[in-house]
Write a protein that holds these residues in place. Structure first.
Motif, mmCIF file in Angstrom:
data_model
loop_
_atom_site.group_PDB
_atom_site.id
_atom_site.type_symbol
_atom_site.label_atom_id
_atom_site.label_comp_id
_atom_site.label_asym_id
_atom_site.label_seq_id
_atom_site.Cartn_x
_atom_site.Cartn_y
_atom_site.Cartn_z
ATOM 1 N N ILE A 107 33.762 44.321 43.871
ATOM 2 C CA ILE A 107 35.164 44.417 44.260
ATOM 3 C C ILE A 107 35.192 44.787 45.735
ATOM 4 C CG2 ILE A 107 37.285 45.784 44.003
ATOM 5 C CD1 ILE A 107 36.557 46.103 41.035
ATOM 6 N N THR A 108 36.052 44.139 46.510
ATOM 7 C CA THR A 108 36.214 44.488 47.915
ATOM 8 C C THR A 108 37.608 45.065 48.126
ATOM 9 O OG1 THR A 108 37.044 42.301 48.553
ATOM 10 C CG2 THR A 108 34.668 42.631 48.628
ATOM 11 N N LEU A 109 37.689 46.085 48.959
ATOM 12 C CA LEU A 109 38.960 46.755 49.209
ATOM 13 C C LEU A 109 39.462 46.548 50.631
ATOM 14 C CD1 LEU A 109 38.416 50.101 47.242
ATOM 15 C CD2 LEU A 109 39.419 47.943 46.460
ATOM 16 N N SER A 110 38.892 45.564 51.320
ATOM 17 C CA SER A 110 39.360 45.209 52.653
ATOM 18 C C SER A 110 39.219 43.708 52.842
ATOM 19 C CB SER A 110 38.561 45.944 53.737
ATOM 20 O OG SER A 110 38.884 45.445 55.025
ATOM 21 N N THR A 111 40.209 43.089 53.462
ATOM 22 C CA THR A 111 40.134 41.650 53.719
ATOM 23 C C THR A 111 38.978 41.314 54.658
ATOM 24 O OG1 THR A 111 41.691 41.819 55.566
ATOM 25 C CG2 THR A 111 42.612 41.344 53.396
ATOM 26 N N THR A 112 38.568 42.260 55.496
ATOM 27 C CA THR A 112 37.502 41.982 56.452
ATOM 28 C C THR A 112 36.155 41.740 55.774
ATOM 29 O OG1 THR A 112 37.017 44.341 56.748
ATOM 30 C CG2 THR A 112 38.618 43.346 58.243
ATOM 31 N N GLN A 113 36.031 42.138 54.513
ATOM 32 C CA GLN A 113 34.770 41.946 53.787
ATOM 33 C C GLN A 113 34.649 40.562 53.162
ATOM 34 O OE1 GLN A 113 35.524 45.225 51.213
ATOM 35 N NE2 GLN A 113 34.929 46.765 52.724
ATOM 36 N N LEU A 114 35.740 39.831 53.103
ATOM 37 C CA LEU A 114 35.746 38.543 52.410
ATOM 38 C C LEU A 114 35.014 37.430 53.156
ATOM 39 C CD1 LEU A 114 39.412 38.640 51.063
ATOM 40 C CD2 LEU A 114 37.299 39.134 49.800
ATOM 41 N N PRO A 115 35.133 37.316 54.487
ATOM 42 C CA PRO A 115 34.406 36.241 55.161
ATOM 43 C C PRO A 115 32.901 36.276 54.920
ATOM 44 C CG PRO A 115 36.084 37.111 56.610
ATOM 45 C CD PRO A 115 36.044 38.025 55.411
ATOM 46 N N ALA A 116 32.312 37.466 54.892
ATOM 47 C CA ALA A 116 30.872 37.553 54.647
ATOM 48 C C ALA A 116 30.514 37.002 53.271
ATOM 49 C CB ALA A 116 30.400 39.005 54.767
ATOM 50 N N LEU A 117 31.351 37.276 52.273
ATOM 51 C CA LEU A 117 31.101 36.736 50.939
ATOM 52 C C LEU A 117 31.166 35.214 50.966
ATOM 53 C CD1 LEU A 117 33.189 39.132 48.651
ATOM 54 C CD2 LEU A 117 30.796 39.329 49.340
ATOM 55 N N SER A 118 32.134 34.685 51.701
ATOM 56 C CA SER A 118 32.270 33.236 51.814
ATOM 57 C C SER A 118 31.064 32.629 52.516
ATOM 58 C CB SER A 118 33.556 32.894 52.569
ATOM 59 O OG SER A 118 33.690 31.502 52.744
ATOM 60 N N GLN A 119 30.662 33.214 53.626
ATOM 61 C CA GLN A 119 29.560 32.663 54.409
ATOM 62 C C GLN A 119 28.214 32.781 53.691
ATOM 63 O OE1 GLN A 119 31.192 34.985 57.851
ATOM 64 N NE2 GLN A 119 30.406 33.279 59.059
ATOM 65 N N LEU A 120 28.062 33.814 52.885
ATOM 66 C CA LEU A 120 26.806 34.025 52.147
ATOM 67 C C LEU A 120 26.796 33.340 50.785
ATOM 68 C CD1 LEU A 120 26.320 37.814 52.958
ATOM 69 C CD2 LEU A 120 24.843 35.944 53.755
ATOM 70 N N GLY A 121 27.893 32.675 50.424
ATOM 71 C CA GLY A 121 27.952 31.996 49.132
ATOM 72 C C GLY A 121 28.061 32.941 47.954
ATOM 73 N N LEU A 122 28.774 34.058 48.142
ATOM 74 C CA LEU A 122 28.852 35.092 47.107
ATOM 75 C C LEU A 122 30.239 35.226 46.480
ATOM 76 C CD1 LEU A 122 26.759 37.911 48.836
ATOM 77 C CD2 LEU A 122 26.086 36.556 46.837
ATOM 78 N N LEU A 123 31.136 34.319 46.769
ATOM 79 C CA LEU A 123 32.486 34.451 46.215
ATOM 80 C C LEU A 123 32.500 34.377 44.691
ATOM 81 C CD1 LEU A 123 34.712 32.469 48.745
ATOM 82 C CD2 LEU A 123 34.597 34.939 48.408
ATOM 83 N N ASP A 124 31.482 33.763 44.100
ATOM 84 C CA ASP A 124 31.424 33.705 42.639
ATOM 85 C C ASP A 124 31.151 35.077 42.025
ATOM 86 O OD1 ASP A 124 28.827 33.706 43.710
ATOM 87 O OD2 ASP A 124 27.999 32.724 41.937
ATOM 88 N N GLN A 125 30.740 36.055 42.859
ATOM 89 C CA GLN A 125 30.500 37.411 42.372
ATOM 90 C C GLN A 125 31.730 38.307 42.499
ATOM 91 O OE1 GLN A 125 27.757 38.255 40.833
ATOM 92 N NE2 GLN A 125 26.721 36.312 41.235
ATOM 93 N N LEU A 126 32.759 37.818 43.171
ATOM 94 C CA LEU A 126 33.949 38.625 43.426
ATOM 95 C C LEU A 126 34.835 38.676 42.184
ATOM 96 C CD1 LEU A 126 35.594 40.143 45.658
ATOM 97 C CD2 LEU A 126 36.758 37.955 46.077
ATOM 98 N N VAL A 127 35.141 39.890 41.725
ATOM 99 C CA VAL A 127 36.010 40.045 40.546
ATOM 100 C C VAL A 127 37.277 40.826 40.847
ATOM 101 C CG1 VAL A 127 34.103 39.851 38.902
ATOM 102 C CG2 VAL A 127 34.765 42.119 39.767
ATOM 103 N N GLY A 128 37.362 41.444 42.033
ATOM 104 C CA GLY A 128 38.552 42.229 42.329
ATOM 105 C C GLY A 128 38.746 42.450 43.817
ATOM 106 N N VAL A 129 40.018 42.613 44.226
ATOM 107 C CA VAL A 129 40.391 42.974 45.593
ATOM 108 C C VAL A 129 41.484 44.029 45.498
ATOM 109 C CG1 VAL A 129 39.806 40.711 46.566
ATOM 110 C CG2 VAL A 129 42.123 41.126 45.693
ATOM 111 N N ASP A 130 41.780 44.668 46.616
ATOM 112 C CA ASP A 130 42.863 45.657 46.579
ATOM 113 C C ASP A 130 44.188 44.961 46.298
ATOM 114 O OD1 ASP A 130 42.918 44.399 49.034
ATOM 115 O OD2 ASP A 130 43.031 46.228 50.226
ATOM 116 N N SER A 131 44.484 43.906 47.095
ATOM 117 C CA SER A 131 45.702 43.126 46.920
ATOM 118 C C SER A 131 45.497 41.761 47.560
ATOM 119 C CB SER A 131 46.897 43.830 47.571
ATOM 120 O OG SER A 131 48.025 42.968 47.638
ATOM 121 N N GLY A 132 46.115 40.761 46.980
ATOM 122 C CA GLY A 132 46.017 39.431 47.561
ATOM 123 C C GLY A 132 47.097 39.148 48.578
#
Length: 397
Positions: A107-132
């Motif tokens: 789970i990521t609680l900051s939008t700034t953490q999302l690009p790294a997940l995208s670039q590393l191919g890890l978005l399939d591991q994301l199950v939660g965020v603070d808010s969309g």
């Protein structure tokens, strides 16, 4: 004789090191642990970031985050290769957290953490965020809409019950004030929580390098290295082009605007993240305090006097898309030379429907794109065909 040779071969087999791994294990666990194997042959080298470090041992890594917020002690994490024995907790400082890697859902609680997940191919591991609400990464907004990613709330009011239902192995948070932050509540609930202190980095590349921090939890050091090297190469290429500009051709740059609710005009110091971006793009930031790594709050009168003749005016102001919008905030803005010449730019070219600004999301991990925008603003002759990622000139009406 044969028995002697056999015994010798056995002895030599015990003395020789086990076969080295070709690369880090990015899926699954070790099935046949050997104490003399280096399970992390691909290691991260932290080059520009100053707020995290990593120390490698054969089957675990020790990651430390410093200065995550004012007055913070170091936060330490032991990342143990799955399928290998964990080191003894008593050998580490109180509060050290342990986690097996490669880890899984997060789970990521900051939008700034999302690009790294995208670039590393890890978005399939994301199950939660603070808010969309403010998220710009399109894949994540789609995942939220499809119910694949949950929203768990903010700060100390974060929904612990929902997080426990999601069963993340990792939550990535941040710190401002422990009395209102999420991480103390998460830790109290026994949830592994890693603090992201990228926002405390003073250099653009230092902030971008935090994608290596994310990669450490998934043994993706080699992938992160390649991505970061490409970012650095592109950043340095733009910086080198700006460095060729004669000193007298560098524009003077005013930044931000007067905030009535704060009764101040905030100007970044010379050594801030923004100060370096403007300098590297071939501009001279006006009113910046020399040697300062923080922003200074100025009165309107001081900013008016010091920025009146600025060649370029850069805004970071929500809801301003035209000169009319800017004048609606304060009619005195119309007096500035940059207003008269139409040399005012805002960083809101890429916003979502709720005002979420991708400058503060994708731009953090990709400062070369921000720098290219700035070079095209300051020295358009060097970037005649540039397509802006984050900045747009204010409409004249």
């Amino acid at each position: 004789m044969k028995a002697t040779l056999l015994a010798l071969f056995v002895l030599l087999g015990c003395l020789l090191p086990a076969a080295a791994l070709d690369g880090n294990l990015t899926a699954g666990c070790v099935s046949d642990y050997a104490a003399d194997v280096d399970y992390f042959p691909q290691k991260a080298e932290v080059l520009d970031a100053a707020k995290f470090t990593v120390e490698y041992h054969r089957n675990y890594k020790v990651v430390s985050v410093a200065d995550a917020f004012d007055g913070a002690s170091d936060f330490n994490y032991v990342l143990v290769q799955c399928g290998t024995p964990s080191p003894t907790p008593a050998d580490f400082s109180d509060g050290t957290q342990f986690i097996e890697v490669p880890t899984g859902h997060l789970i990521t609680l900051s939008t700034t953490q999302l690009p790294a997940l995208s670039q590393l191919g890890l978005l399939d591991q994301l199950v939660g965020v603070d808010s969309g609400f403010y998220i710009s990464t399109p894949e994540v907004t789609s995942m939220i809409a499809d119910g694949q990613v949950a929203e768990v709330g903010f700060g100390a009011e974060v929904n612990i019950e929902r997080i426990l239902e999601l069963e993340p192995q990792l939550v990535m948070s941040y710190g401002f004030n422990p009395s209102t932050d999420a991480h103390p509540v998460l830790l109290e609930a026994g949830i592994f929580t890693a603090l992201d202190a990228s926002w405390r980095e003073l250099s653009p590349l230092g902030r971008a390098e935090w994608l290596k921090f994310t990669a450490l939890f998934y043994n993706l050091e080699e992938q992160a290295k390649a991505i970061y090297e490409d970012i650095v190469a592109q950043y340095e290429a733009v910086k080198a082009a700006a460095a060729e500009v004669d000193a007298e051709d560098r524009p003077t740059v005013l930044i931000n605007s007067f905030l009535g609710y704060a009764d101040a005009w905030f100007i970044p110091g010379e050594n801030t993240y923004v100060g370096q971006l403007i300098r590297d793009a071939g501009g001279d930031l006006l009113l910046a305090e020399v040697g300062s790594a923080t922003s200074q709050a100025l009165s309107f009168e001081l900013a008016y006097e010091g920025g009146f003749d600025a060649d370029v005016w850069l805004l970071e102001t929500f809801g301003v898309y035209s000169g009319t919008d800017l004048l609606a905030l304060d009619s005195r803005f119309g007096d500035f030379s940059a207003f008269q010449s139409g040399a005012i730019w805002n960083n809101n070219r890429d916003e979502n429907a709720n005002g979420g600004n991708n400058y503060y999301e994708w731009g953090v991990t990709n400062p070369h794109l921000v720098l290219a925008d700035l070079l095209a603003i300051f020295h358009p002759e060097l970037m005649p065909d540039h397509e802006f990622a984050f900045y747009q000139r204010l409409a004249s009406e």
